[in-house]
Design a protein around this motif. Structure first.
Motif, PDB file in Angstrom:
ATOM      1  N   ARG A  25       5.238   7.923  -1.017  1.00 54.82           N
ATOM      2  CA  ARG A  25       5.201   7.636   0.424  1.00 54.82           C
ATOM      3  C   ARG A  25       5.695   8.816   1.239  1.00 54.82           C
ATOM      4  O   ARG A  25       5.162   9.101   2.315  1.00 54.82           O
ATOM      5  CB  ARG A  25       6.022   6.378   0.721  1.00 54.82           C
ATOM      6  CG  ARG A  25       5.288   5.099   0.379  1.00 54.82           C
ATOM      7  CD  ARG A  25       6.081   3.858   0.690  1.00 54.82           C
ATOM      8  NE  ARG A  25       7.110   3.623  -0.312  1.00 54.82           N
ATOM      9  CZ  ARG A  25       7.691   2.464  -0.519  1.00 54.82           C
ATOM     10  NH1 ARG A  25       7.379   1.401   0.223  1.00 54.82           N
ATOM     11  NH2 ARG A  25       8.613   2.310  -1.446  1.00 54.82           N
ATOM     12  N   CYS A  63       1.182   0.840  -5.204  1.00 52.59           N
ATOM     13  CA  CYS A  63       0.558   0.130  -4.082  1.00 52.59           C
ATOM     14  C   CYS A  63       0.819  -1.366  -4.189  1.00 52.59           C
ATOM     15  O   CYS A  63       1.218  -2.013  -3.208  1.00 52.59           O
ATOM     16  CB  CYS A  63      -0.952   0.390  -4.056  1.00 52.59           C
ATOM     17  SG  CYS A  63      -1.457   1.801  -3.068  1.00 52.59           S
ATOM     18  N   PRO A 110       3.632   0.502   2.838  1.00 52.23           N
ATOM     19  CA  PRO A 110       2.722   1.559   2.393  1.00 52.23           C
ATOM     20  C   PRO A 110       1.429   1.641   3.191  1.00 52.23           C
ATOM     21  O   PRO A 110       0.639   2.563   3.003  1.00 52.23           O
ATOM     22  CB  PRO A 110       2.420   1.158   0.942  1.00 52.23           C
ATOM     23  CG  PRO A 110       2.498  -0.336   0.966  1.00 52.23           C
ATOM     24  CD  PRO A 110       3.618  -0.658   1.936  1.00 52.23           C
ATOM     25  N   SER A 111       1.192   0.681   4.082  1.00 51.13           N
ATOM     26  CA  SER A 111      -0.072   0.670   4.820  1.00 51.13           C
ATOM     27  C   SER A 111      -0.283   1.957   5.596  1.00 51.13           C
ATOM     28  O   SER A 111      -1.399   2.474   5.663  1.00 51.13           O
ATOM     29  CB  SER A 111      -0.126  -0.540   5.768  1.00 51.13           C
ATOM     30  OG  SER A 111       0.995  -0.553   6.623  1.00 51.13           O
ATOM     31  N   LEU A 114       0.596   5.473   2.785  1.00 52.43           N
ATOM     32  CA  LEU A 114      -0.365   5.765   1.714  1.00 52.43           C
ATOM     33  C   LEU A 114      -1.818   5.644   2.166  1.00 52.43           C
ATOM     34  O   LEU A 114      -2.727   5.694   1.333  1.00 52.43           O
ATOM     35  CB  LEU A 114      -0.120   4.824   0.523  1.00 52.43           C
ATOM     36  CG  LEU A 114       1.217   4.990  -0.201  1.00 52.43           C
ATOM     37  CD1 LEU A 114       1.328   3.994  -1.347  1.00 52.43           C
ATOM     38  CD2 LEU A 114       1.394   6.413  -0.726  1.00 52.43           C
ATOM     39  N   ALA A 118      -4.812   6.694  -0.387  1.00 48.48           N
ATOM     40  CA  ALA A 118      -5.654   5.653  -0.983  1.00 48.48           C
ATOM     41  C   ALA A 118      -7.126   6.033  -0.910  1.00 48.48           C
ATOM     42  O   ALA A 118      -7.869   5.862  -1.876  1.00 48.48           O
ATOM     43  CB  ALA A 118      -5.411   4.313  -0.291  1.00 48.48           C
ATOM     44  N   SER A 128      -6.127  -1.620  -5.066  1.00 47.01           N
ATOM     45  CA  SER A 128      -4.751  -2.071  -4.848  1.00 47.01           C
ATOM     46  C   SER A 128      -4.390  -2.004  -3.363  1.00 47.01           C
ATOM     47  O   SER A 128      -3.772  -2.923  -2.825  1.00 47.01           O
ATOM     48  CB  SER A 128      -3.772  -1.216  -5.663  1.00 47.01           C
ATOM     49  OG  SER A 128      -3.993  -1.384  -7.038  1.00 47.01           O
ATOM     50  N   TYR A 129      -4.805  -0.925  -2.718  1.00 40.66           N
ATOM     51  CA  TYR A 129      -4.533  -0.784  -1.280  1.00 40.66           C
ATOM     52  C   TYR A 129      -5.292  -1.853  -0.503  1.00 40.66           C
ATOM     53  O   TYR A 129      -4.739  -2.499   0.404  1.00 40.66           O
ATOM     54  CB  TYR A 129      -4.928   0.619  -0.812  1.00 40.66           C
ATOM     55  CG  TYR A 129      -4.506   0.911   0.605  1.00 40.66           C
ATOM     56  CD1 TYR A 129      -3.270   1.486   0.877  1.00 40.66           C
ATOM     57  CD2 TYR A 129      -5.343   0.607   1.681  1.00 40.66           C
ATOM     58  CE1 TYR A 129      -2.879   1.753   2.178  1.00 40.66           C
ATOM     59  CE2 TYR A 129      -4.952   0.863   2.982  1.00 40.66           C
ATOM     60  CZ  TYR A 129      -3.723   1.430   3.222  1.00 40.66           C
ATOM     61  OH  TYR A 129      -3.331   1.678   4.521  1.00 40.66           O
TER      62      TYR A 129
END
Length: 202
Positions: A25, A63, A110-111, A114, A118, A128-129
Motif C-alpha cells: 500500500r 487484497c 486498499p481501494s 492499490l 490492481a 481479488s480487488y
C-alpha cells in the motif's frame, strides 16, 4: 533443523501478509522486493516460496485480507446504526475522506492505495480487488435502501446500485487525488477531501 509446527507456519504466513499489506500500500507492489518483504516480516528470504507461489499470489491474498478488514469497518458502522454524528454512510465517508486516512498510505482501505497496482497485475489480483469493490457496492447499496425505507421513501435495487457506484468512485478518486498532491500542495489536498466529504452523499 527442527520442523516448525502448523501454528508457527500459519503465523509466519500471516506475518508475511501483514508486512506485504503495509509495504504494497505504501510503495506499490512492483517496488517491493521479496528480500525486503521477508525482512520486514522477520523471516528469511528463502522461506517465501514455502507460503506463496509468486508475489502476485501474495498480492491477491493481501487484497482479500485488506478489503476484508475495511469491509469489517463498514459492517460495524451499519450494525451500530444511526448515531448523533451521522448515519453509517456518513461516518464511513467522513472516516475514509479524512486527513488521517490520507496521511497513512500504508494502512487503511486498499481501494485507493492499490487501485493502480490492481490494474497492472494478473487476473488473480484483479479478481481479488474486484471482489472487494463488489463488497463495498453491496454494503453501500444496502444502506441506501435502508435509509430511504426508514425515511418513508423507496429506491429500486438498480438506483441503489448506481448511487453506490457513484459514492465509491467519489471516495476513491478523492483519496487518490488528495494523496497525489499532499506534499506539494497541502491546501489543495485538504480542499479535495473537504469538498468531497461535503458532497459525496449528494
Amino acid at each position: 533443523m527442527p520442523r516448525i509446527t502448523k501454528e508457527e507456519k500459519a503465523r509466519n504466513r500471516q506475518n508475511i501478509v501483514e508486512a506485504a499489506g503495509r509495504m504494497f500500500r505504501a510503495q506499490g507492489i512492483d517496488a517491493v522486493g521479496i528480500a525486503d518483504l521477508m525482512k520486514e516480516a522477520g523471516l528469511t528470504h528463502g522461506g517465501f516460496y514455502n507460503h506463496f507461489a509468486s508475489k502476485d499470489d501474495l498480492a491477491a491474498e493481501v487484497c482479500n485480507a485488506s478489503f476484508a478488514a475495511s469491509l469489517g469497518v463498514l459492517r460495524q458502522a451499519v450494525n451500530e446504526g444511526d448515531a448523533p454524528v451521522g448515519s453509517p454512510l456518513r461516518r464511513v465517508v467522513d472516516d475514509y475522506l479524512s486527513a488521517g486516512h490520507r496521511d497513512a498510505p500504508d494502512g487503511g482501505c486498499p481501494s485507493a492505495s492499490l487501485v493502480i497496482d490492481a490494474g497492472r497485475h494478473t487476473e488473480e489480483v484483479q479478481r481479488s480487488y474486484a471482489a472487494g469493490v463488489e463488497g463495498y457496492l453491496a454494503g453501500f447499496a444496502g444502506e441506501f435502501a435502508r435509509e430511504e425505507g426508514e425515511g418513508g421513501g423507496d429506491v429500486s435495487p438498480e438506483e441503489a446500485r448506481e448511487r453506490a457506484v457513484l459514492l465509491l468512485s467519489r471516495m476513491v478518486g478523492a483519496m487518490v487525488l488528495a494523496r497525489a498532491v499532499r506534499h506539494v500542495e497541502p491546501g489543495l489536498s485538504d480542499e479535495i477531501l473537504r469538498t468531497c466529504r461535503a458532497h459525496a452523499l449528494d
